[in-house]
Design a protein around this motif. Structure first.
Motif, short mmCIF file in Angstrom:
data_model
loop_
_atom_site.label_atom_id
_atom_site.label_comp_id
_atom_site.label_asym_id
_atom_site.label_seq_id
_atom_site.Cartn_x
_atom_site.Cartn_y
_atom_site.Cartn_z
N GLY A 74 57.89 58.55 84.83
CA GLY A 74 58.20 59.98 84.92
C GLY A 74 59.08 60.50 83.80
N ASN A 75 59.29 59.68 82.76
CA ASN A 75 60.14 60.08 81.63
C ASN A 75 59.28 60.46 80.43
OD1 ASN A 75 62.55 59.36 83.04
ND2 ASN A 75 62.09 57.22 82.59
N ASN A 76 59.65 61.53 79.75
CA ASN A 76 58.94 61.95 78.55
C ASN A 76 59.45 61.17 77.35
OD1 ASN A 76 57.59 63.88 80.08
ND2 ASN A 76 59.10 65.45 79.65
N VAL A 77 58.63 61.09 76.30
CA VAL A 77 59.00 60.41 75.06
C VAL A 77 58.98 61.45 73.94
CG1 VAL A 77 58.35 58.61 73.41
CG2 VAL A 77 57.97 58.25 75.86
N TYR A 78 60.11 61.61 73.25
CA TYR A 78 60.24 62.61 72.19
C TYR A 78 60.39 61.91 70.84
CZ TYR A 78 61.37 65.44 76.26
OH TYR A 78 61.33 66.06 77.49
N LEU A 79 59.47 62.20 69.91
CA LEU A 79 59.53 61.64 68.57
C LEU A 79 59.70 62.81 67.59
CD1 LEU A 79 56.55 59.14 68.89
CD2 LEU A 79 58.99 58.64 69.13
N ARG A 80 60.93 63.01 67.14
CA ARG A 80 61.27 64.15 66.29
C ARG A 80 60.38 64.18 65.04
NH1 ARG A 80 65.82 67.14 66.61
NH2 ARG A 80 66.75 65.55 67.92
N GLY A 81 59.80 65.34 64.77
CA GLY A 81 58.94 65.51 63.61
C GLY A 81 57.50 65.09 63.84
N PHE A 82 57.23 64.43 64.96
CA PHE A 82 55.86 63.98 65.27
C PHE A 82 55.32 64.70 66.49
CE2 PHE A 82 52.81 60.97 67.15
CZ PHE A 82 51.90 60.91 66.11
N GLY A 83 56.03 64.56 67.62
CA GLY A 83 55.60 65.23 68.84
C GLY A 83 56.19 64.57 70.06
N SER A 84 55.71 65.02 71.22
CA SER A 84 56.23 64.52 72.49
C SER A 84 55.08 64.06 73.38
CB SER A 84 56.99 65.62 73.22
OG SER A 84 58.03 66.11 72.43
N PHE A 85 55.27 62.90 73.99
CA PHE A 85 54.37 62.43 75.03
C PHE A 85 55.02 62.87 76.33
CE2 PHE A 85 53.68 59.55 71.49
CZ PHE A 85 52.31 59.48 71.43
N ILE A 86 54.34 63.71 77.09
CA ILE A 86 54.95 64.30 78.28
C ILE A 86 54.07 64.07 79.51
CG2 ILE A 86 56.24 66.06 77.03
CD1 ILE A 86 54.04 68.05 77.70
N VAL A 87 54.69 64.20 80.67
CA VAL A 87 53.96 64.14 81.93
C VAL A 87 53.78 65.57 82.42
CG1 VAL A 87 54.00 63.31 84.31
CG2 VAL A 87 54.97 61.90 82.49
N LYS A 88 52.54 66.00 82.56
CA LYS A 88 52.24 67.34 83.07
C LYS A 88 51.89 67.25 84.54
CE LYS A 88 50.61 69.92 79.10
NZ LYS A 88 49.50 70.73 78.58
N LYS A 89 52.39 68.22 85.29
CA LYS A 89 52.10 68.27 86.72
C LYS A 89 50.98 69.27 86.95
CE LYS A 89 56.85 67.17 87.91
NZ LYS A 89 57.09 66.54 86.65
N PRO A 95 52.17 68.10 69.94
CA PRO A 95 52.63 67.84 68.57
C PRO A 95 53.80 68.74 68.17
CG PRO A 95 50.56 69.04 68.55
CD PRO A 95 50.85 68.71 69.98
N ALA A 96 54.63 68.22 67.26
CA ALA A 96 55.77 68.99 66.74
C ALA A 96 55.26 70.11 65.83
CB ALA A 96 56.69 68.07 65.95
N LYS A 97 56.05 71.15 65.69
CA LYS A 97 55.66 72.30 64.87
C LYS A 97 55.35 71.90 63.43
CE LYS A 97 58.14 75.77 67.53
NZ LYS A 97 59.24 76.74 67.55
N GLU A 98 56.18 71.01 62.86
CA GLU A 98 55.95 70.57 61.48
C GLU A 98 54.62 69.83 61.36
OE1 GLU A 98 59.20 68.46 62.70
OE2 GLU A 98 59.53 70.55 63.22
N PHE A 99 54.30 69.03 62.38
CA PHE A 99 53.06 68.26 62.41
C PHE A 99 51.86 69.21 62.45
CE2 PHE A 99 50.49 65.06 65.15
CZ PHE A 99 49.72 64.71 64.06
N VAL A 100 51.91 70.22 63.31
CA VAL A 100 50.84 71.20 63.43
C VAL A 100 50.66 71.94 62.11
CG1 VAL A 100 50.11 73.32 64.57
CG2 VAL A 100 51.10 71.47 65.92
#
Length: 94
Positions: free
Chosen positions: A39-54, A81-86
């Motif tokens: 249930g924890n999200n993973v944040y990779l600055r400059g790349f993006g986030s792996f998140i759990v959506k309900k 994805p992070a804004k810079e990545f997009v």
């Protein structure tokens, strides 16, 4: 690009042995999966986030049988994805 391609690319760019890179990539993916499963999200600055959506409960139709079913509320993994990545992808891919 496949996981094997990623391992090959990292091996060529860093000079690290293929077996070591495979273990690191596999460990990264397992860590992300374990975190999302917990249930924890993973944040990779400059790349993006792996998140759990309900997802909320909803009514769906089975068209072939012309019936309705209730799809219960559930969680799904997602990547944002992070804004810079997009911006980088928009700029380079045409």
């Amino acid at each position: 690009m496949t996981k094997a391609d990623i391992v090959k690319e990292i091996t060529q760019n860093t000079g690290i042995e293929k077996v070591t890179v495979e273990k690191a990539v596999e460990a990264f993916m397992e860590t992300v999966k374990d975190s999302l499963t917990g249930g924890n999200n993973v944040y990779l600055r400059g790349f993006g986030s792996f998140i759990v959506k309900k997802r909320a409960e909803k009514t769906a139709r089975i068209i072939s049988k012309n019936t309705t079913i209730i799809v219960p509320a559930h969680n799904i993994p997602a990547f944002k994805p992070a804004k810079e990545f997009v911006a980088q992808v928009k700029e380079k891919v045409k």
